[in-house]
Design a protein around this motif. Structure first.
Motif, PDB file in Angstrom:
ATOM      1  N   LYS A   1     -14.634 -19.914  31.759  1.00  0.00           N
ATOM      2  CA  LYS A   1     -13.712 -18.807  32.024  1.00  0.00           C
ATOM      3  C   LYS A   1     -12.477 -18.892  31.134  1.00  0.00           C
ATOM      4  CE  LYS A   1     -14.946 -17.912  36.859  1.00  0.00           C
ATOM      5  NZ  LYS A   1     -14.464 -17.986  38.268  1.00  0.00           N
ATOM      6  N   VAL A   2     -11.931 -20.100  30.992  1.00  0.00           N
ATOM      7  CA  VAL A   2     -10.745 -20.285  30.161  1.00  0.00           C
ATOM      8  C   VAL A   2     -11.072 -20.015  28.692  1.00  0.00           C
ATOM      9  CG1 VAL A   2      -9.037 -21.963  29.370  1.00  0.00           C
ATOM     10  CG2 VAL A   2      -9.719 -21.930  31.774  1.00  0.00           C
ATOM     11  N   LEU A   3     -12.214 -20.528  28.237  1.00  0.00           N
ATOM     12  CA  LEU A   3     -12.618 -20.329  26.840  1.00  0.00           C
ATOM     13  C   LEU A   3     -12.877 -18.860  26.556  1.00  0.00           C
ATOM     14  CD1 LEU A   3     -15.004 -23.359  26.213  1.00  0.00           C
ATOM     15  CD2 LEU A   3     -12.946 -22.808  24.898  1.00  0.00           C
ATOM     16  N   GLU A   4     -13.570 -18.180  27.433  1.00  0.00           N
ATOM     17  CA  GLU A   4     -13.888 -16.765  27.225  1.00  0.00           C
ATOM     18  C   GLU A   4     -12.617 -15.924  27.134  1.00  0.00           C
ATOM     19  OE1 GLU A   4     -18.273 -16.175  29.321  1.00  0.00           O
ATOM     20  OE2 GLU A   4     -16.453 -15.856  30.507  1.00  0.00           O
ATOM     21  N   LYS A   5     -11.666 -16.213  28.002  1.00  0.00           N
ATOM     22  CA  LYS A   5     -10.415 -15.458  27.978  1.00  0.00           C
ATOM     23  C   LYS A   5      -9.661 -15.684  26.678  1.00  0.00           C
ATOM     24  CE  LYS A   5      -6.224 -14.691  30.713  1.00  0.00           C
ATOM     25  NZ  LYS A   5      -5.474 -15.069  31.946  1.00  0.00           N
ATOM     26  N   LYS A   6      -9.632 -16.934  26.215  1.00  0.00           N
ATOM     27  CA  LYS A   6      -8.916 -17.245  24.981  1.00  0.00           C
ATOM     28  C   LYS A   6      -9.625 -16.655  23.773  1.00  0.00           C
ATOM     29  CE  LYS A   6      -5.578 -19.297  22.793  1.00  0.00           C
ATOM     30  NZ  LYS A   6      -4.164 -18.949  23.014  1.00  0.00           N
ATOM     31  N   ILE A   7     -10.945 -16.793  23.705  1.00  0.00           N
ATOM     32  CA  ILE A   7     -11.704 -16.264  22.568  1.00  0.00           C
ATOM     33  C   ILE A   7     -11.622 -14.745  22.519  1.00  0.00           C
ATOM     34  CG2 ILE A   7     -14.052 -15.991  21.659  1.00  0.00           C
ATOM     35  CD1 ILE A   7     -14.605 -18.850  22.587  1.00  0.00           C
ATOM     36  N   HIS A   8     -11.651 -14.114  23.690  1.00  0.00           N
ATOM     37  CA  HIS A   8     -11.524 -12.654  23.739  1.00  0.00           C
ATOM     38  C   HIS A   8     -10.186 -12.207  23.149  1.00  0.00           C
ATOM     39  CE1 HIS A   8     -11.971  -8.552  25.207  1.00  0.00           C
ATOM     40  NE2 HIS A   8     -10.763  -8.657  25.769  1.00  0.00           N
ATOM     41  N   ALA A   9      -9.110 -12.932  23.476  1.00  0.00           N
ATOM     42  CA  ALA A   9      -7.787 -12.588  22.942  1.00  0.00           C
ATOM     43  C   ALA A   9      -7.739 -12.789  21.423  1.00  0.00           C
ATOM     44  CB  ALA A   9      -6.724 -13.445  23.633  1.00  0.00           C
ATOM     45  N   LEU A  10      -8.356 -13.861  20.948  1.00  0.00           N
ATOM     46  CA  LEU A  10      -8.358 -14.128  19.506  1.00  0.00           C
ATOM     47  C   LEU A  10      -9.194 -13.106  18.747  1.00  0.00           C
ATOM     48  CD1 LEU A  10      -8.746 -18.028  19.551  1.00  0.00           C
ATOM     49  CD2 LEU A  10      -6.685 -16.729  18.968  1.00  0.00           C
ATOM     50  N   ASN A  11     -10.291 -12.669  19.341  1.00  0.00           N
ATOM     51  CA  ASN A  11     -11.186 -11.726  18.666  1.00  0.00           C
ATOM     52  C   ASN A  11     -10.603 -10.329  18.526  1.00  0.00           C
ATOM     53  OD1 ASN A  11     -13.249 -13.490  18.053  1.00  0.00           O
ATOM     54  ND2 ASN A  11     -14.380 -13.115  19.969  1.00  0.00           N
ATOM     55  N   LYS A  12      -9.596  -9.996  19.339  1.00  0.00           N
ATOM     56  CA  LYS A  12      -8.968  -8.683  19.228  1.00  0.00           C
ATOM     57  C   LYS A  12      -8.354  -8.462  17.854  1.00  0.00           C
ATOM     58  CE  LYS A  12      -7.799  -7.804  24.076  1.00  0.00           C
ATOM     59  NZ  LYS A  12      -6.679  -7.569  25.044  1.00  0.00           N
ATOM     60  N   LYS A  13      -7.961  -9.550  17.214  1.00  0.00           N
ATOM     61  CA  LYS A  13      -7.279  -9.451  15.918  1.00  0.00           C
ATOM     62  C   LYS A  13      -8.233  -9.664  14.739  1.00  0.00           C
ATOM     63  CE  LYS A  13      -3.164 -11.424  18.110  1.00  0.00           C
ATOM     64  NZ  LYS A  13      -2.176 -12.538  18.098  1.00  0.00           N
ATOM     65  N   LYS A  14      -9.534  -9.805  15.017  1.00  0.00           N
ATOM     66  CA  LYS A  14     -10.483 -10.107  13.956  1.00  0.00           C
ATOM     67  C   LYS A  14     -11.466  -8.963  13.729  1.00  0.00           C
ATOM     68  CE  LYS A  14     -10.391 -15.133  14.728  1.00  0.00           C
ATOM     69  NZ  LYS A  14      -9.823 -15.461  13.399  1.00  0.00           N
ATOM     70  N   GLU A  15     -11.982  -8.916  12.507  1.00  0.00           N
ATOM     71  CA  GLU A  15     -13.031  -7.954  12.192  1.00  0.00           C
ATOM     72  C   GLU A  15     -14.322  -8.390  12.880  1.00  0.00           C
ATOM     73  OE1 GLU A  15     -12.533  -5.199  10.626  1.00  0.00           O
ATOM     74  OE2 GLU A  15     -10.433  -5.636  10.121  1.00  0.00           O
ATOM     75  N   LYS A  16     -15.272  -7.456  12.966  1.00  0.00           N
ATOM     76  CA  LYS A  16     -16.503  -7.718  13.690  1.00  0.00           C
ATOM     77  C   LYS A  16     -17.251  -8.925  13.146  1.00  0.00           C
ATOM     78  CE  LYS A  16     -20.740  -5.482  15.277  1.00  0.00           C
ATOM     79  NZ  LYS A  16     -21.551  -4.236  15.303  1.00  0.00           N
ATOM     80  N   GLU A  17     -17.313  -9.011  11.805  1.00  0.00           N
ATOM     81  CA  GLU A  17     -18.061 -10.111  11.199  1.00  0.00           C
ATOM     82  C   GLU A  17     -17.343 -11.457  11.326  1.00  0.00           C
ATOM     83  OE1 GLU A  17     -15.680  -7.891   8.103  1.00  0.00           O
ATOM     84  OE2 GLU A  17     -17.075  -7.412   9.733  1.00  0.00           O
ATOM     85  N   ASP A  18     -16.045 -11.430  11.627  1.00  0.00           N
ATOM     86  CA  ASP A  18     -15.267 -12.671  11.742  1.00  0.00           C
ATOM     87  C   ASP A  18     -15.053 -13.133  13.188  1.00  0.00           C
ATOM     88  OD1 ASP A  18     -14.943 -12.765   8.976  1.00  0.00           O
ATOM     89  OD2 ASP A  18     -13.151 -11.493   9.064  1.00  0.00           O
ATOM     90  N   LYS A  19     -15.583 -12.376  14.132  1.00  0.00           N
ATOM     91  CA  LYS A  19     -15.335 -12.702  15.534  1.00  0.00           C
ATOM     92  C   LYS A  19     -15.917 -14.070  15.904  1.00  0.00           C
ATOM     93  CE  LYS A  19     -14.887  -7.991  17.281  1.00  0.00           C
ATOM     94  NZ  LYS A  19     -13.476  -8.141  17.600  1.00  0.00           N
ATOM     95  N   ILE A  20     -15.196 -14.763  16.787  1.00  0.00           N
ATOM     96  CA  ILE A  20     -15.591 -16.102  17.222  1.00  0.00           C
ATOM     97  C   ILE A  20     -16.654 -15.990  18.309  1.00  0.00           C
ATOM     98  CG2 ILE A  20     -14.759 -18.275  18.223  1.00  0.00           C
ATOM     99  CD1 ILE A  20     -11.962 -17.475  17.246  1.00  0.00           C
ATOM    100  N   LYS A  21     -17.697 -16.802  18.169  1.00  0.00           N
ATOM    101  CA  LYS A  21     -18.749 -16.820  19.168  1.00  0.00           C
ATOM    102  C   LYS A  21     -18.460 -17.882  20.230  1.00  0.00           C
ATOM    103  CE  LYS A  21     -22.421 -15.242  16.092  1.00  0.00           C
ATOM    104  NZ  LYS A  21     -23.771 -15.547  15.529  1.00  0.00           N
ATOM    105  N   MET A  22     -18.875 -17.544  21.449  1.00  0.00           N
ATOM    106  CA  MET A  22     -18.671 -18.479  22.558  1.00  0.00           C
ATOM    107  C   MET A  22     -19.569 -19.701  22.362  1.00  0.00           C
ATOM    108  SD  MET A  22     -17.075 -19.028  25.402  1.00  0.00           S
ATOM    109  CE  MET A  22     -17.239 -20.289  26.663  1.00  0.00           C
ATOM    110  N   PRO A  23     -18.989 -20.917  22.315  1.00  0.00           N
ATOM    111  CA  PRO A  23     -19.813 -22.109  22.124  1.00  0.00           C
ATOM    112  C   PRO A  23     -20.635 -22.431  23.373  1.00  0.00           C
ATOM    113  CG  PRO A  23     -17.559 -22.740  22.565  1.00  0.00           C
ATOM    114  CD  PRO A  23     -17.565 -21.245  22.441  1.00  0.00           C
TER     115      PRO A  23
END
Length: 487
Positions: free
Chosen positions: A98-120
């Motif tokens: 839950k913590v990782l998903e929330k953080k990654i979601h916030a980081l991905n808002k600023k990234k292009e589609k091809e640069d988005k971080i995948k959930m490990p």
């Protein structure tokens, strides 16, 4: 009490609500208090597992740090003793994800589609003596009941992080400081709930807040604020320890700064005559009605009985440190107190007067549903406790003891008076003490009671029964002042 780092939400605005505004000011810091510190220079990533015999749940607490995603989060979990290891691991995984998903979601808002971080992919394992415990096992049994827990490698693995499992380390469950801090009056935790620690091993460090810095003051469970502390908040840092291990440090900061108080206090004039203990077989006795909180914290007390008194001065949080300071400075051999709240006796008076004055105590609660009673304190350097008794005066009236036959017969001539006295929860407390160094070998019998003022009209005249507490100037009152009998 929450032991997690508070997050300040700047988007929430509530107008005309002072408590919310004050809360915002208090928790605006990223590290709000109380603050639990897991990091230890001698322990790599500790994961604290705790279980007390007979409990239905066990606890896990750890701090998950992930520099890649800029995460630093504390977890504190209660789990059933019957839970399987598989379910326990899934719960840990669920919380971390839950913590990782929330953080990654916030980081991905600023990234292009091809640069988005995948959930490990998050994998959880628990190793006892270097061996992964079975998912089918009962987690509590596999972790706590293993006979070789003191040796080998015990680890909690979360993704790419490894935590050292520590079983039943000293732990602070609650640490609360008083709401009033007065100069020259003892300050100490009003609540101190803990597990597995030894107080004589535990480190208590006091600090004074100056601007944004905390200046170290002294160590110890108690601290007496000085003139230099007035206007500043205090911080207490507590590191729990026992003979075998050390737990996470908890820090708390007072909500209010130290107050200079209404000095000089009247009792300081009396202290001029009691600067030292009496010697030989001389005794100093103090008796004091301290006004129980259950009677002071009422509308009747504030508006009628003590209308002349500011409301803050009726607050037991304000009165208690002053009462303790006054009583200790009399250097008495015997202390008799009336209207003592049972919680106040157990949490404050008994432990503090023992640690700071070497007094042991005996408490006698009143009859009925009363939550207050009587307390006798005695200096253990002068007296040895023999026995104690509690007498309910209302019940005693109905027993017609030989030694009180005449008194009872007189009271019974007035039925209303007899009924009134019988229904009261008046209690007599007695303690038998043996002087430690006395040559006479005689015993000392101490009686302590709190009688009611009663006024009843008879058909022929007025029958008055008075019980006054004399004060030092020879006058009398029934409001609970100090009575000193000094040699």
């Amino acid at each position: 009490m929450k032991l997690f780092r508070s997050i300040y939400t700047s988007g929430l605005i509530i107008r005309n609500h002072s408590s919310i505004i004050l809360a915002f000011k208090r928790f605006k810091s990223t590290f709000a208090y109380p603050r639990l510190t897991f990091s230890k220079p001698h322990i790599m990533n500790p994961a604290y597992f705790r279980y007390e015999d007979g409990a239905e749940k066990f606890q896990l607490a750890f701090e998950y740090n992930n520099e890649t995603y800029n995460i630093s989060r504390q977890f504190n979990m209660d789990r059933s003793v019957n839970e399987t290891t598989a379910d326990f691991k899934n719960r840990i995984k669920s919380n971390v994800v839950k913590v990782l998903e929330k953080k990654i979601h916030a980081l991905n808002k600023k990234k292009e589609k091809e640069d988005k971080i995948k959930m490990p992919e998050i994998k959880i394992d628990i190793l006892i003596d270097g061996q992964v415990i079975s998912d089918a096992s009962i987690a509590k049994e596999a972790i706590f009941d293993n006979s070789s827990l003191s040796s080998g490698e015990n680890s909690l693995l979360i993704h790419d992080s490894k935590f050292q499992i520590i079983i039943n380390a000293p732990w602070i469950k609650n640490l609360t400081l008083p709401s009033y801090l007065l100069q020259d009056c003892l300050v100490y935790p009003t609540k101190f709930e803990h597990q597995f620690l030894l107080e004589d091993k535990t480190i208590f460090q006091w600090f004074r807040k100056e601007d944004k810095e905390f200046v170290p003051l002294s160590q110890g469970f108690y601290y007496k604020p000085t003139k230099e502390d007035v206007g500043h908040c205090l911080k207490l840092s507590c590191t729990p320890k026992n003979d075998h291990s050390e737990g996470p440090t908890l820090e708390v900061v007072t909500e209010k700064p130290v107050d200079a108080g209404n000095q000089p206090y009247l009792f300081e004039q009396r202290h001029a005559f009691t600067k030292e203990k009496l010697t030989d077989e001389n005794l100093r006795v103090v008796t004091y009605n301290i006004l129980a909180e259950i009677y002071a914290d009422t509308d009747t007390a504030r508006n009628e009985l003590f209308s002349y008194c500011p409301s803050y001065a009726l607050d037991m949080e304000y009165r208690r440190p002053l009462i303790i300071r006054e009583i200790l400075a009399y250097h008495a051999d015997l202390i008799c107190l009336q209207e003592v709240d049972e919680k106040c006796f157990n949490r404050h008076l008994a432990p503090t007067l023992f640690r700071k004055g070497n007094y042991r105590a005996n408490f006698a609660v009143k009859s009925g549903n009363a939550a207050e009673g009587l307390a006798i304190f005695y200096d253990v350097d002068k007296f040895r406790f023999i026995q104690s008794s509690r007498y309910l005066l209302g019940e005693s009236l109905a027993q017609d003891h030989v030694y009180q036959t005449d008194l009872v017969s007189r009271i019974k001539t007035n039925e209303r008076l007899y009924t009134r006295l019988s229904e009261r929860n008046t209690t007599l407390q007695t303690v038998v003490l043996e002087p430690v160094n006395s040559k006479s070998k005689r015993l000392l019998y101490v009686a302590n009671t709190h009688l009611y003022f009663i006024r009843m009209l008879t058909t022929s005249d007025s029958l008055r029964a008075h019980c006054f507490s004399p004060i030092s100037n020879g006058t009398s009152t029934n409001s609970g002042k100090v009575n000193l009998a000094m040699k």
